[in-house]
Design an enzyme around this catalytic site. Structure first.
Site, mmCIF file in Angstrom:
data_model
loop_
_atom_site.group_PDB
_atom_site.id
_atom_site.type_symbol
_atom_site.label_atom_id
_atom_site.label_comp_id
_atom_site.label_asym_id
_atom_site.label_seq_id
_atom_site.Cartn_x
_atom_site.Cartn_y
_atom_site.Cartn_z
ATOM 1 N N ASP A 199 0.862 -1.200 0.000
ATOM 2 C CA ASP A 199 0.000 0.000 0.000
ATOM 3 C C ASP A 199 0.890 1.239 0.000
ATOM 4 O OD1 ASP A 199 -1.991 2.034 0.682
ATOM 5 O OD2 ASP A 199 -3.265 0.325 1.164
ATOM 6 N N SER A 248 -6.909 4.300 -1.356
ATOM 7 C CA SER A 248 -6.754 2.840 -1.427
ATOM 8 C C SER A 248 -8.068 2.138 -1.729
ATOM 9 C CB SER A 248 -6.172 2.304 -0.118
ATOM 10 O OG SER A 248 -4.877 2.805 0.084
ATOM 11 N N ASP A 268 -9.895 -2.648 6.477
ATOM 12 C CA ASP A 268 -9.259 -1.550 5.751
ATOM 13 C C ASP A 268 -9.477 -1.769 4.238
ATOM 14 O OD1 ASP A 268 -7.909 0.842 5.617
ATOM 15 O OD2 ASP A 268 -5.933 0.000 6.013
ATOM 16 N N THR A 296 -7.897 -2.075 1.328
ATOM 17 C CA THR A 296 -7.289 -3.050 0.411
ATOM 18 C C THR A 296 -7.802 -4.470 0.636
ATOM 19 O OG1 THR A 296 -5.366 -1.598 0.317
ATOM 20 C CG2 THR A 296 -5.099 -3.817 -0.571
ATOM 21 N N ARG A 344 -15.798 3.653 2.762
ATOM 22 C CA ARG A 344 -14.820 2.719 3.284
ATOM 23 C C ARG A 344 -14.819 2.575 4.801
ATOM 24 N NH1 ARG A 344 -8.928 4.986 1.868
ATOM 25 N NH2 ARG A 344 -8.357 3.510 3.507
ATOM 26 N N GLU A 369 -1.382 -8.160 1.406
ATOM 27 C CA GLU A 369 -1.056 -6.735 1.460
ATOM 28 C C GLU A 369 -0.097 -6.402 2.601
ATOM 29 O OE1 GLU A 369 -3.125 -2.338 2.082
ATOM 30 O OE2 GLU A 369 -3.733 -4.040 3.311
ATOM 31 N N ASP A 381 2.086 2.463 3.508
ATOM 32 C CA ASP A 381 1.251 3.660 3.347
ATOM 33 C C ASP A 381 1.076 4.404 4.664
ATOM 34 O OD1 ASP A 381 -1.204 5.136 1.932
ATOM 35 O OD2 ASP A 381 -1.918 4.386 3.855
ATOM 36 N N LYS A 382 0.753 3.694 5.710
ATOM 37 C CA LYS A 382 0.426 4.382 6.973
ATOM 38 C C LYS A 382 1.661 5.079 7.555
ATOM 39 C CE LYS A 382 -3.341 1.143 7.566
ATOM 40 N NZ LYS A 382 -4.358 2.023 6.976
ATOM 41 N N HIS A 422 2.184 8.212 5.536
ATOM 42 C CA HIS A 422 1.303 9.276 6.048
ATOM 43 C C HIS A 422 1.900 9.900 7.311
ATOM 44 C CE1 HIS A 422 -2.168 9.041 3.432
ATOM 45 N NE2 HIS A 422 -2.294 7.746 3.615
ATOM 46 N N ASP A 465 -0.725 0.429 -4.683
ATOM 47 C CA ASP A 465 -2.037 0.921 -5.111
ATOM 48 C C ASP A 465 -1.991 2.391 -5.528
ATOM 49 O OD1 ASP A 465 -1.628 1.676 -2.489
ATOM 50 O OD2 ASP A 465 -3.618 1.077 -1.787
ATOM 51 N N HIS A 466 -0.993 3.108 -5.053
ATOM 52 C CA HIS A 466 -0.830 4.518 -5.419
ATOM 53 C C HIS A 466 0.553 4.944 -4.983
ATOM 54 C CE1 HIS A 466 -1.342 5.352 -1.164
ATOM 55 N NE2 HIS A 466 -2.429 4.599 -1.194
ATOM 56 N N HIS A 488 -1.067 10.963 -0.377
ATOM 57 C CA HIS A 488 -0.821 10.153 -1.570
ATOM 58 C C HIS A 488 -0.418 11.084 -2.716
ATOM 59 C CE1 HIS A 488 -4.081 7.067 -0.122
ATOM 60 N NE2 HIS A 488 -3.134 7.262 0.771
#
Lengths: 486, 486
Positions: A83, A134, A185, A187, A198, A352, A357-358, A361, A399-400, A445
């Protein structure tokens, strides 16, 4: 025979009518055995200060590519997602943990790679939205349909779109869904549920945020309730908190989702030891492993970037004490899932590493790198199985794109964002910059196209430019699935 | 026969011993004609709000990949560089100019792609330096040797390393070097010169900054003097200012470099019209086209990003009035160079869109996008020729990643860096962020691995992970060059 897909039948290299006419079927000789011999190493093996010393390719790749192209469809597909993982994240993890001339296990050993576009849709205008979340990105590969940010396997109008996992299950394959985040989550959720927002993890949030999905309103229920109903053979991750919620409608009304899972026949395990003890998982006794109330802890401790961090001494990352032996690593979860899914039926497994990702962030390079190392371990586990099984397609992507960048190491530079210096495997300093927010926790992102790489039957489809919706089609095609089968 | 390289002989798909045994040589049937049929389109053709509507792949790619793999080596190689151009830059240009579901001409139509690592070396420690400059990166692909930032085709100890262009010329091929920057800038310079410091454009700077390279000290001279001595058949770009300098030593002492060029037999042209009138270029009358005192102007006007630019209205980019009809576009220069180089001898041509990088440094998204559009036009010109000629390898890459990122479009977000909103082809707003400096002009390179894509014989070598030094080897191998030939 399911494993020979419609596309697979076209994909014959060396057989009559493609590159030339051979005199017999045997002459095509394009058997999977060739693949077993492929053991790509992409680390530099020379003195990097000398001519040719930094090369990663030891010879022309054409023979290897030929060996990697198979005529048969895939019996199994393992889709591994990092992610928020794109080129900056891969390179940072490689530089830090393996050295700039080293290689990320598994990831760097995939023979084919390319990029896909990740844009999502604006819910109002239905036009492109240039930075996906995501939910929309996962919905794209999971269903082949673009949607708005926040949508979980629904189209831009909120209509449910079938996922690869659901289609694979309807076609008789075994299925798995593995993550380091909460199972609710985005994904992991895109493969097992369809909600308009989501955050609809459990019955309570669903009534508030997406009431049209609530069971009492004739919907499919919250993400967790849909997960239990979709019933993959193997489901591993975090997010126990929601299982303590009570169903507000439907067959299990008044019971917690934990109790519901058990009444539905799930084997519920809560630790790495319990997971290791599981001997089988199938539709009679599907496996639900939940190893944290929320997301699984990150493997490495936080080392948050700060304003003017590029002027501070470089540090090394350290293990996270919260990552106890009770928490399974992603590589181990992947290996266990494969062991439980492999067999005559074939399988589709999504894995995943969600906290790349987290941590991104959070402007936390150590958290980010540790979870990229977990991603690499998961890919290695998938690749080890694929090399042995010969009929397994492994796809690895993000995913991004995300905010982290490897910046120049110069304490004199006035950097506007949050930065941090780390000491790499090479013994040198690397500077990581997060330039999309001054608030750790708020890094964004980004919209760049994202690397996608693969090994096995159909792997060639990732090279060049594609779109995030394309994997839905070539994965289901390679598996020979009837996408309309209920 | 030069065009059949040692590696090419191995690279036979469908022939005996590779994928299977065919009964005759004819059966291999792997002729170049197949390539002519490849006309890849990678724009979405459907309704992007519908299932499958955003797909870029219309069918399984295996047949196309098979068609793209050729047993013969390459007769011609065209290497196209986007300076500072990686996934964020490609995506930004596509989103803005062609729409998110559209395609960049040429670039998005290349069948193979992958990524390479770009790290350079620390001059003191000889260990990796994680963010390269254009000198070290260009030296890597040009010579196969990693060096320090600032080094032009010398190793980390300052020793000259032969370039592809020099080797190609020694082997009897025609050669070309085309750029939108000064001809003395790092990327064009790495193919024709060897200096210890990239700023040694002319005799004056060389005596100051890299005296060991000065002619009076027994060196090879400044970058411009070495360019004239290396004598590519076609050299096109900017940088006339240095040609007004006077040689301080050597055979042409006391004469300007302009006079020197003419005395050495060069045809010197100074405008697009003059360039169009050139009918031939060879070692008797090599072509030197210099169309600006410094860098060529950028095609589009500046729209510099500013602090809190994400809170301002979105704008459209506009043509740059300085880009007059006297300035040739990169696509036209590429087509002209190919026309002058093609023939029995085969050729090596490097083409650079250099100001994607410079606009990125300037935090100027419009400048950056315009030069990426120029890059795409150059790739399209190269690809059009390659499809017709069938024996041409086209490689497209960037030398390093850069600072620009596509960020979330949200006027409420407090962005630390410089930002700008643009209105895209889709009619939507895209937000571009430059987060590595608050000073326009000071944005930095970044260290992520960079996309490399290709078409033609040997193109398969780009897929998966490679290093920036690898192209030197597979390009010279595909051309069948003796790397030691003087």
């Amino acid at each position: 025979m399911r494993a020979i897909s419609a596309l697979g039948a076209v994909a014959v290299l060396g057989a009559a009518g493609v590159l030339g006419a051979c005199s017999s079927d045997d002459a095509a000789g394009n058997d999977g055995d060739k693949v077993a011999g492929v053991d790509i190493q992409r680390a530099a093996t020379g003195d990097i200060t000398k001519n040719g010393g930094a090369r990663r390719l030891s010879e022309d790749q054409t023979q290897m590519i030929a060996d990697s192209i198979q005529k048969s469809g895939a019996k199994n597909v393992i889709l591994v997602i990092g992610d928020g993982t794109a080129n900056q994240e891969y390179t940072l993890a490689r530089d830090y943990e393996y050295g700039a001339a080293g290689q990320l296990p598994g990831i760097d050993q995939l023979p084919f790679s390319g990029d896909y576009t990740t844009y999502s849709l604006n819910k109002d205008s239905h036009k492109p939205s240039y930075v996906t979340d995501s939910a929309a990105s996962g919905s794209a590969w999971s269903t082949g349909t673009k949607t708005y940010n926040g949508g979980i396997s629904v189209d831009v109008n909120g209509k449910a779109q079938r996922s690869i996992l659901e289609i694979a299950k309807a076609n008789g394959l075994k299925t798995g869904d593995v993550t380091t985040t909460e199972l609710q989550d985005a994904t992991p959720a895109v493969q097992v549920s369809h909600v308009s927002q989501r955050k609809c993890y459990g019955p309570k949030a669903t009534l508030e945020k997406c009431p049209e999905n609530a069971l009492e309103n004739g919907g499919l229920g919250s993400i967790t309730e849909q997960l239990l109903a979709t019933r993959p053979d193997v489901t591993l991750g975090g997010g126990w908190e929601t299982f303590n919620e009570t169903a507000t409608a439907g067959e299990y009304k008044g019971k917690t989702l934990d109790v519901q899972a058990k009444e539905r026949g799930y084997q519920v395990v809560r630790s790495a030891d319990e997971l290791a003890g599981v001997k089988a998982a199938d539709q009679d006794k599907p496996l639900l492993g939940v190893f944290a109330d929320g997301n699984l802890p990150r493997m490495w401790s936080k080392a948050t970037a700060v304003k003017d961090g590029n002027k501070q001494p470089a540090v090394k990352c350290s293990p996270n004490a919260e990552f106890t032996s009770a928490v399974p690593k992603l590589g181990a979860m992947t290996t266990k899932a494969i062991d439980l899914l492999k067999g005559d039926k074939g399988f589709f497994l999504q894995v995943e590493s969600g906290s790349v990702d987290k941590a991104n962030h959070d402007a936390d390079p150590c958290g980010q790198i540790g979870e990229t190392v977990q991603l690499a371990d998961a890919v290695k586990a998938a690749l080890d199985f694929a090399k042995e099984s010969k009929d397994t397609l492994v796809i690895v992507t993000g995913d991004h794109a995300h905010s982290s960048q490897i910046a120049e190491t110069d304490a004199e530079l006035p950097m506007p964002g949050l930065t941090r210096n780390l000491t790499t495997k090479d013994g040198e300093t690397i500077t990581v910059s997060y330039g999309t927010s001054l608030e750790a926790g708020e890094e964004q992102h980004t919209g760049g196209q994202v690397r996608i790489a693969a090994y096995g039957p159909g792997a060639v489809n990732v090279t060049g430019l594609s779109d995030q919706t394309d994997p839905f089609f070539y994965i289901t095609d390679q598996l020979g699935l009837d996408r309309d089968k209920k």
